[in-house]
Write a protein that holds these residues in place. Structure first.
Motif, PDB file in Angstrom:
ATOM      1  N   GLY A   1       1.104  -0.903   0.295  1.00 24.27           N
ATOM      2  CA  GLY A   1      -0.307  -0.122   0.226  1.00 24.27           C
ATOM      3  C   GLY A   1       1.181   1.600  -0.321  1.00 24.27           C
ATOM      4  N   THR A   2       1.763   1.071  -0.943  1.00 23.51           N
ATOM      5  CA  THR A   2       2.819   1.995  -0.246  1.00 23.51           C
ATOM      6  C   THR A   2       3.248   2.612  -2.052  1.00 23.51           C
ATOM      7  OG1 THR A   2       4.095   1.578   1.358  1.00 23.51           O
ATOM      8  CG2 THR A   2       5.029   2.656   0.146  1.00 23.51           C
TER       9      THR A   2
ATOM     10  N   PHE B   1      11.512   8.825   2.510  1.00 24.15           N
ATOM     11  CA  PHE B   1       9.814   9.924   3.914  1.00 24.15           C
ATOM     12  C   PHE B   1       8.675   9.565   2.995  1.00 24.15           C
ATOM     13  CE2 PHE B   1      14.103  12.448   3.728  1.00 24.15           C
ATOM     14  CZ  PHE B   1      14.808  12.810   5.276  1.00 24.15           C
ATOM     15  N   PHE B   2       7.561   9.188   4.521  1.00 20.97           N
ATOM     16  CA  PHE B   2       6.552   9.489   3.530  1.00 20.97           C
ATOM     17  C   PHE B   2       5.893  11.400   3.818  1.00 20.97           C
ATOM     18  CE2 PHE B   2       6.404   4.895   5.197  1.00 20.97           C
ATOM     19  CZ  PHE B   2       5.665   4.460   4.564  1.00 20.97           C
ATOM     20  N   LEU B   3       4.990  11.715   3.000  1.00 21.65           N
ATOM     21  CA  LEU B   3       5.043  12.903   2.915  1.00 21.65           C
ATOM     22  C   LEU B   3       3.514  12.740   2.905  1.00 21.65           C
ATOM     23  CD1 LEU B   3       5.474  15.912   2.836  1.00 21.65           C
ATOM     24  CD2 LEU B   3       5.015  15.897   0.725  1.00 21.65           C
TER      25      LEU B   3
ATOM     26  N   GLN C   1      -6.154  10.070  10.641  1.00 24.35           N
ATOM     27  CA  GLN C   1      -5.701   8.497   8.860  1.00 24.35           C
ATOM     28  C   GLN C   1      -4.395   8.304   8.918  1.00 24.35           C
ATOM     29  OE1 GLN C   1      -7.917   9.386   5.336  1.00 24.35           O
ATOM     30  NE2 GLN C   1      -6.861   7.045   4.247  1.00 24.35           N
ATOM     31  N   TYR C   2      -3.748   9.630   8.451  1.00 18.31           N
ATOM     32  CA  TYR C   2      -2.417   9.665   7.952  1.00 18.31           C
ATOM     33  C   TYR C   2      -1.520   9.101   9.401  1.00 18.31           C
ATOM     34  CZ  TYR C   2      -2.210  10.778   3.254  1.00 18.31           C
ATOM     35  OH  TYR C   2      -1.753  11.262   1.920  1.00 18.31           O
TER      36      TYR C   2
ATOM     37  N   LYS D   1       3.194   1.590   9.624  1.00 22.04           N
ATOM     38  CA  LYS D   1       3.880   1.492   8.613  1.00 22.04           C
ATOM     39  C   LYS D   1       4.600   1.052   9.405  1.00 22.04           C
ATOM     40  CE  LYS D   1       1.232   1.439   4.581  1.00 22.04           C
ATOM     41  NZ  LYS D   1       1.038   2.770   3.329  1.00 22.04           N
TER      42      LYS D   1
ATOM     43  N   ARG E   1      -5.914   9.006  -1.682  1.00 27.81           N
ATOM     44  CA  ARG E   1      -6.352   9.006  -0.627  1.00 27.81           C
ATOM     45  C   ARG E   1      -7.103   7.955   0.375  1.00 27.81           C
ATOM     46  NH1 ARG E   1      -5.533  13.517   2.320  1.00 27.81           N
ATOM     47  NH2 ARG E   1      -5.162  14.539   0.223  1.00 27.81           N
TER      48      ARG E   1
ATOM     49  N   LEU F   1      -1.582   5.246   9.539  1.00 24.69           N
ATOM     50  CA  LEU F   1      -1.249   5.115   8.525  1.00 24.69           C
ATOM     51  C   LEU F   1       0.524   5.230   8.962  1.00 24.69           C
ATOM     52  CD1 LEU F   1      -2.743   5.597   5.317  1.00 24.69           C
ATOM     53  CD2 LEU F   1      -2.341   3.871   6.271  1.00 24.69           C
TER      54      LEU F   1
ATOM     55  N   GLY G   1      -6.042   4.567   1.293  1.00 21.10           N
ATOM     56  CA  GLY G   1      -5.202   3.654   2.586  1.00 21.10           C
ATOM     57  C   GLY G   1      -4.449   3.898   1.549  1.00 21.10           C
ATOM     58  N   TYR G   2      -3.262   4.248   0.406  1.00 15.99           N
ATOM     59  CA  TYR G   2      -2.066   4.882   0.003  1.00 15.99           C
ATOM     60  C   TYR G   2      -1.045   5.552   1.158  1.00 15.99           C
ATOM     61  CZ  TYR G   2      -2.154   1.313  -3.433  1.00 15.99           C
ATOM     62  OH  TYR G   2      -2.773   0.275  -4.241  1.00 15.99           O
ATOM     63  N   THR G   3       0.081   5.394   1.419  1.00 19.62           N
ATOM     64  CA  THR G   3       1.564   6.256   1.485  1.00 19.62           C
ATOM     65  C   THR G   3       2.433   6.593   0.781  1.00 19.62           C
ATOM     66  OG1 THR G   3       1.863   4.602   2.765  1.00 19.62           O
ATOM     67  CG2 THR G   3       0.771   6.405   4.008  1.00 19.62           C
ATOM     68  N   PHE G   4       3.129   7.903   0.710  1.00 20.94           N
ATOM     69  CA  PHE G   4       3.874   7.670  -1.013  1.00 20.94           C
ATOM     70  C   PHE G   4       5.256   8.331   0.245  1.00 20.94           C
ATOM     71  CE2 PHE G   4      -0.887   8.886  -1.983  1.00 20.94           C
ATOM     72  CZ  PHE G   4      -0.088   8.539  -3.373  1.00 20.94           C
ATOM     73  N   PHE G   5       5.927   7.480  -0.769  1.00 25.84           N
ATOM     74  CA  PHE G   5       7.089   7.926  -0.387  1.00 25.84           C
ATOM     75  C   PHE G   5       7.724   9.075  -1.235  1.00 25.84           C
ATOM     76  CE2 PHE G   5       8.601   3.464   1.180  1.00 25.84           C
ATOM     77  CZ  PHE G   5       8.460   4.370   2.300  1.00 25.84           C
TER      78      PHE G   5
END
Lengths: 356, 356
Positions: free
Chosen positions: A62-63, B94-96, B108-109, B116, A88, B112, A91-95
DNA sequence: ACACCACCTGAAATCGGTTTCATTCGCCAT
DNA sequence: ATGGCGAATGAAACCGATTTCAGGTGGTGT
């Protein structure tokens, strides 16, 4: 000590970890009373399952990794915003990885993203270009693409088979150039951009072609390249103004460069657009903040981000997607080329929300 | 099928996984010949160890979460850049996370990021404020801080014990206000900012205090709040200009708002700074792109990012760090308050790099 | 009374690494 | 010959979840 695991929950609830997992995921029916017991403990300890363990097993994190050259150019944050908005609720997160156009950093980040098992990568490497990109980075990227879905955004690596999402820069440059010609300009310069990068070469090609179609031609001394910064716009504009003969309009490779051009023109007491008209590219927030506001080509940056990430998601889910997705650029006419427009006509969409 | 594990390498090299691991990490001596054999296979398959598995065991992910309200405000990318630069060579990613000031997104973040297993969090929530922040988010953040190191950047949560890094906003606002007074202004307005947020209230407090020290006072009708956007600057400036009596200078809550103010002043045919002087806050790239360039308070955004992440790193390594780190703001005098400065005096550091 | 099924649960395997512990081997000193 | 030591290696436990497989229980239909 503060870290609670499914085992701790299971022990205290006097059930097995399987049951806890089932409560967590609802993957199988659980007796109401035991479910309550487990839920109570989860609440009590504020338990949250360890994503690493889950991802290790499920092979999904999920990334997503986003690789960009320069986060300080507002264009990229806008693309990022689009991507984030589109994903959003999933539930994904972003590097976010900034490379500053440095191949070593790019390479390093790609390795890190792979190590951290991202589900996919959005690569906004403005530098990707057949002549300029070193073969090993190209190779690296292609190898990586065999393991992880990658979408190239506004870039290309000829001879390779990446999925790509981009706006038609050629068309954008054509719109910009034709706009100036339609306003009566016959002497037009071009400023900014590194000569090795597609974002520059594409625009120059379209620029010269559009001039030719209209029976005009470019002049070498009015084609002043450099990079994509404000400072470059300032310096090249100085040089341009020092020439014995000047153009009546300039087309800049992006908004950053346009800002520099406008500043320098202003310092020399020139009026914009009366003495010199300026067109930019990107339609970032900067275009709204110059005086006069900047006529520019919108890359529809948020849509670009949204679309790219949607394509990426399709790839992640192993669905079939068309290789190329092209967005149409849009000409935003503002006061740096046309005098007397009222502010509302400027289509400064970002300014229209209520405040307070 | 494309995924190679230590087991695959071990099998083909006819050694145990322990040995492969030792080659990988150099944690114990390995006979040169077997090392070569293993390395050759790693090269052959482009093997890269799975970070999830490693992190699961080691309880360290080399990952940091950065939570910001708005990535389209250039201030935040600058902070991010500082953070990234400080940790680049250590291989962190980095997760932004962008929250748009939305508490639900924030919550929510945070969940997450915890799931993670980030090593630490940089929280740039402009919204954190005793009156405004909902108790549950405050509680959530504090609970989280018991498990994961968190550094609050330019924000506060009174009554809590977070580590904080921030610039002295009070001092910054004082510098700005005093600068205007020193220039002879006696009628000064204040524009922008949400009234619930520290970034607004701090400035207002310092603004009024500085006026008072100089025997002046603010006028309620010249205190026009709203939010932090360009649009807000435009609208509030319209309102200000519609008043029977106007100030001769305005202090804006940030550069975004200043841009709006300048645009509107220009549309009304006012000269800056002759008719009205403008001071901003943040010293983002926007301050360099307005005409005239904006006098503003530098928050030293990159240093802020660097410092914050350094503090965070100390916490991650369980070293002792002082609770609060304060940076001194710097007044950048440019042409929106002082006429006739030459461009070089503007200290537009971002414009001084060579180009092309 | 018996077969069957639905519901509920637990034991154990698994993901892909790292690390501890034990063992083997060769070499040197006594 | 023998005791000791360091280098080199493998077996197995472990990190924290999910999932498969194999029961056990109780109710229903005949």
């Amino acid at each position: 000590m503060l870290d609670v695991t499914v085992y701790d929950i299971a022990r205290e609830a006097e059930v097995s970890v399987s049951t806890v997992s089932r409560v967590l995921n609802g993957t199988a029916p659980v007796k109401a009373s035991t479910r309550q017991k487990v839920l109570a403990l989860i609440e009590k300890y504020q338990f949250q399952p360890n994503g690493l363990a889950r991802s290790l097993l499920k092979k999904v994190t999920g990334t997503i990794g986003i690789v960009i050259p320069d986060i300080n150019n507002p264009f990229f944050p806008e693309v990022f915003t689009g991507a984030e908005n589109a994903l959003r609720e999933k539930g994904y997160t972003f590097f976010l990885c900034t490379t500053h156009g440095n191949f070593e950093y790019e390479s390093q980040y790609l390795a890190l993203l792979r190590e951290k098992q991202v589900d996919g990568i959005l690569f906004l490497g403005g530098r990707i270009n057949q002549r300029h990109c070193p073969p090993d980075l190209a190779q690296e990227l292609e190898d990586l693409n065999r393991r992880i879905p990658i979408v190239l955004v506004n870039g290309d690596l000829p001879g390779s088979s990446f999925h790509r999402v981009f706006i038609d820069e050629h068309r954008g440059a054509e719109l910009a150039t034709q706009h100036l010609i339609d306003l009566g300009h016959r002497h037009i310069g071009f400023i900014g951009g590194e000569p090795e990068i597609t974002a520059t070469t594409e625009k120059i090609a379209a620029f010269e072609q559009t001039l030719a179609v209209n029976g005009l031609s470019s002049r070498p001394e009015w084609m002043l390249l450099g990079d994509f910064s404000i400072g470059c716009g300032m310096r090249r504009m100085e040089e341009l103004l020092a020439l014995p003969e000047r153009p009546t309009a300039v087309f800049c490779v992006n908004d950053f460069v346009s800002v520099g051009v406008i500043k320098t023109a202003f310092d020399h007491g020139l009026r914009i657009p009366a003495d010199i008209a300026v067109v930019g590219f990107d339609d970032t927030v900067l275009a709204a903040s110059t005086t006069p506001e900047l006529t520019t080509i919108s890359q529809r940056s948020k849509e670009l981000g949204e679309t790219s990430v949607r394509v990426l998601l399709q790839l992640i889910q192993k669905r079939r997607v068309r290789k190329h997705t092209v967005l149409e650029p849009v000409l935003k006419i503002r006061r740096s080329t046309v005098d007397g427009l009222n502010a509302a006509a400027g289509q400064l969409s970002q300014l229209s929300e209520p405040c307070g």
